[in-house]
Design a protein around this motif. Sequence first.
Motif, PDB file in Angstrom:
ATOM      1  N   UNK A   1      12.284 -22.934  -8.452  1.00 56.78           N
ATOM      2  CA  UNK A   1      11.321 -22.918  -7.362  1.00 56.78           C
ATOM      3  C   UNK A   1      10.348 -24.088  -7.500  1.00 56.78           C
ATOM      4  N   UNK A   2      10.059 -24.744  -6.390  1.00 52.09           N
ATOM      5  CA  UNK A   2       9.122 -25.867  -6.416  1.00 52.09           C
ATOM      6  C   UNK A   2       7.678 -25.378  -6.397  1.00 52.09           C
ATOM      7  N   UNK A   3       7.454 -24.129  -5.967  1.00 54.82           N
ATOM      8  CA  UNK A   3       6.112 -23.558  -5.913  1.00 54.82           C
ATOM      9  C   UNK A   3       6.121 -22.153  -6.500  1.00 54.82           C
ATOM     10  N   UNK A   4       5.083 -21.832  -7.253  1.00 56.19           N
ATOM     11  CA  UNK A   4       5.005 -20.520  -7.903  1.00 56.19           C
ATOM     12  C   UNK A   4       4.902 -19.386  -6.888  1.00 56.19           C
ATOM     13  N   UNK A   5       4.296 -19.659  -5.731  1.00 52.01           N
ATOM     14  CA  UNK A   5       4.106 -18.603  -4.734  1.00 52.01           C
ATOM     15  C   UNK A   5       5.443 -18.045  -4.251  1.00 52.01           C
ATOM     16  N   UNK A   6       6.508 -18.841  -4.326  1.00 53.57           N
ATOM     17  CA  UNK A   6       7.832 -18.350  -3.944  1.00 53.57           C
ATOM     18  C   UNK A   6       8.293 -17.277  -4.915  1.00 53.57           C
ATOM     19  N   UNK A   7       8.039 -17.485  -6.205  1.00 54.55           N
ATOM     20  CA  UNK A   7       8.432 -16.517  -7.222  1.00 54.55           C
ATOM     21  C   UNK A   7       7.569 -15.261  -7.161  1.00 54.55           C
ATOM     22  N   UNK A   8       6.323 -15.427  -6.735  1.00 57.84           N
ATOM     23  CA  UNK A   8       5.398 -14.293  -6.693  1.00 57.84           C
ATOM     24  C   UNK A   8       5.854 -13.206  -5.722  1.00 57.84           C
ATOM     25  N   UNK A   9       6.720 -13.573  -4.783  1.00 66.26           N
ATOM     26  CA  UNK A   9       7.269 -12.580  -3.855  1.00 66.26           C
ATOM     27  C   UNK A   9       8.066 -11.536  -4.635  1.00 66.26           C
ATOM     28  N   UNK A  10       8.831 -12.002  -5.640  1.00 65.34           N
ATOM     29  CA  UNK A  10       9.606 -11.075  -6.459  1.00 65.34           C
ATOM     30  C   UNK A  10       8.689 -10.255  -7.358  1.00 65.34           C
ATOM     31  N   UNK A  11       7.646 -10.889  -7.854  1.00 59.96           N
ATOM     32  CA  UNK A  11       6.719 -10.180  -8.735  1.00 59.96           C
ATOM     33  C   UNK A  11       6.083  -9.018  -7.995  1.00 59.96           C
ATOM     34  N   UNK A  12       5.851  -9.195  -6.703  1.00 58.43           N
ATOM     35  CA  UNK A  12       5.231  -8.141  -5.906  1.00 58.43           C
ATOM     36  C   UNK A  12       6.133  -6.919  -5.803  1.00 58.43           C
ATOM     37  N   UNK A  13       7.442  -7.158  -5.864  1.00 59.92           N
ATOM     38  CA  UNK A  13       8.398  -6.050  -5.742  1.00 59.92           C
ATOM     39  C   UNK A  13       8.289  -5.088  -6.918  1.00 59.92           C
ATOM     40  N   UNK A  14       8.071  -5.620  -8.117  1.00 60.36           N
ATOM     41  CA  UNK A  14       8.114  -4.775  -9.315  1.00 60.36           C
ATOM     42  C   UNK A  14       6.768  -4.754 -10.056  1.00 60.36           C
ATOM     43  N   UNK A  15       5.690  -5.034  -9.361  1.00 63.92           N
ATOM     44  CA  UNK A  15       4.387  -5.102 -10.016  1.00 63.92           C
ATOM     45  C   UNK A  15       4.087  -3.801 -10.759  1.00 63.92           C
ATOM     46  N   UNK A  16       4.115  -3.889 -12.076  1.00 62.09           N
ATOM     47  CA  UNK A  16       4.006  -2.701 -12.907  1.00 62.09           C
ATOM     48  C   UNK A  16       2.641  -2.034 -12.796  1.00 62.09           C
ATOM     49  N   UNK A  17       1.592  -2.849 -12.748  1.00 65.44           N
ATOM     50  CA  UNK A  17       0.247  -2.257 -12.716  1.00 65.44           C
ATOM     51  C   UNK A  17       0.011  -1.446 -11.444  1.00 65.44           C
ATOM     52  N   UNK A  18       0.529  -1.919 -10.333  1.00 70.01           N
ATOM     53  CA  UNK A  18       0.365  -1.180  -9.087  1.00 70.01           C
ATOM     54  C   UNK A  18       1.119   0.149  -9.152  1.00 70.01           C
ATOM     55  N   UNK A  19       2.294   0.096  -9.757  1.00 68.40           N
ATOM     56  CA  UNK A  19       3.099   1.312  -9.901  1.00 68.40           C
ATOM     57  C   UNK A  19       2.386   2.330 -10.794  1.00 68.40           C
ATOM     58  N   UNK A  20       1.864   1.827 -11.924  1.00 65.28           N
ATOM     59  CA  UNK A  20       1.191   2.725 -12.860  1.00 65.28           C
ATOM     60  C   UNK A  20      -0.075   3.309 -12.241  1.00 65.28           C
ATOM     61  N   UNK A  21      -0.774   2.497 -11.442  1.00 63.28           N
ATOM     62  CA  UNK A  21      -1.999   2.965 -10.802  1.00 63.28           C
ATOM     63  C   UNK A  21      -1.723   4.162  -9.900  1.00 63.28           C
ATOM     64  N   UNK A  22      -0.578   4.160  -9.249  1.00 66.02           N
ATOM     65  CA  UNK A  22      -0.230   5.261  -8.350  1.00 66.02           C
ATOM     66  C   UNK A  22       0.323   6.457  -9.118  1.00 66.02           C
ATOM     67  N   UNK A  23       1.201   6.192 -10.078  1.00 65.36           N
ATOM     68  CA  UNK A  23       1.859   7.289 -10.795  1.00 65.36           C
ATOM     69  C   UNK A  23       0.924   8.021 -11.747  1.00 65.36           C
ATOM     70  N   UNK A  24      -0.146   7.350 -12.172  1.00 62.14           N
ATOM     71  CA  UNK A  24      -1.093   7.988 -13.101  1.00 62.14           C
ATOM     72  C   UNK A  24      -2.337   8.515 -12.393  1.00 62.14           C
TER      73      UNK A  24
END
Length: 392
Positions: free
Chosen positions: A355-378
């Motif tokens: 990827x030429x820009x990090x923001x392109x990769x951040x789209x995938x990071x949003x899919x599996x963002x662990x902290x957001x998941x933990x915030x909801x499950x806990x």
Amino acid sequence: MKIFIEKRTLKSDGTRTLRLIYDHGYTTKSNGSRQRKREHEVLDLFIYDKPKTPAQRKHNKEHLLLAETIKSKRLVEWQSQKHSFEDRTKRSASFIDYFQRQIDIKEQTTSTSNHSIWLSARKHLLFYCGKHDLSFDELDKDWLDGFKYYLTNEAKTKSDTALSRNTQSSYFNKVRAAINEAHREGIIRDNPLSQVTSIKAKTTKRVYLTLDEVNALAHTECRYPVLKRAFLFSCATGMRWCDIHRLTWSEVETFNNHKRIIFDQAKLSQGDAKSLQYLDIPKSAESLLGSPKASHERVFKGLKYSSYINVELLRWALAAGISKHVTFHAGRHTFAVIQLSRGIDIYAVSKLLGHSELKTTEIYADIIEQRRMEAMLTFPDIFASSGKDSAA
């Protein structure tokens, strides 16, 4: 240098536009071949190809005379101030012709799908310009804002429906890419894009597979063995279809007891400027390469893009118990999500994906963002009894 007047291709209304051709003779390429060096300047003049009335004949005479006058003026300018003349003639050249040259480059260096987007963008560019040939000088903030408005409010598909937001963004980005390239080449000194925002695309749902689903595919028979190898290879390496399709054995080497691929990323290459990617591949991906062949041969020989391939991908996925709409690019999405899920640093994943820009990769990071998941499950149990109630 020679300057002459050119009558352009006959239009449907029976007219031909005029432009000046600047003939600088021939240049010699590095391989010894000779290439004609020409530039042109768009004139806001036209003539009737077959004048039928006295008014049309008078029009032709006046416009040809005016063209000759401009030609004579340019010759004087050339003789008196060569450098500024060259700069001005570049800016007055046709952007539409330049855009077509970019399309020709993309046809040779990028995927079929990317090339088709460039072609579609050109159709809308021509429709917006109408009969007028667009020069670089006319590419200012007002023109770009007008083209944006056309794409977002007026442009239609073949079925006479409005363009989707992401299609609008894609077409405008192709025009942006051509303008940026012209700026890099020095044709445009002040880039008008600095004053114009892009058309922001909507985030679309990306289809990806879990590791269990990839394992299921690996143990399911596919009608086309080369397709199975290539898709699983994409899941394990993140490589694009276009790069896998053209991968040759000359790009595969042994490095520290494992295989490394050194390849030119088609999507990021600019003309002769290559974008080399060094990719160390895991053992499971090595097994998908098959037996080494001659250096010029393709690793995934027989792999072709067609509707049959797309249908087989879906059939193969269904046979493996996967109901997702799987396309070949889902392999690349799968690689990104699995790597990020494993805790691999996003910067490293971005580099692996090319990827030429990090923001392109951040789209995938949003899919599996662990902290957001933990915030909801806990989140605290709203039905749990409080200490006060228990004491009562």
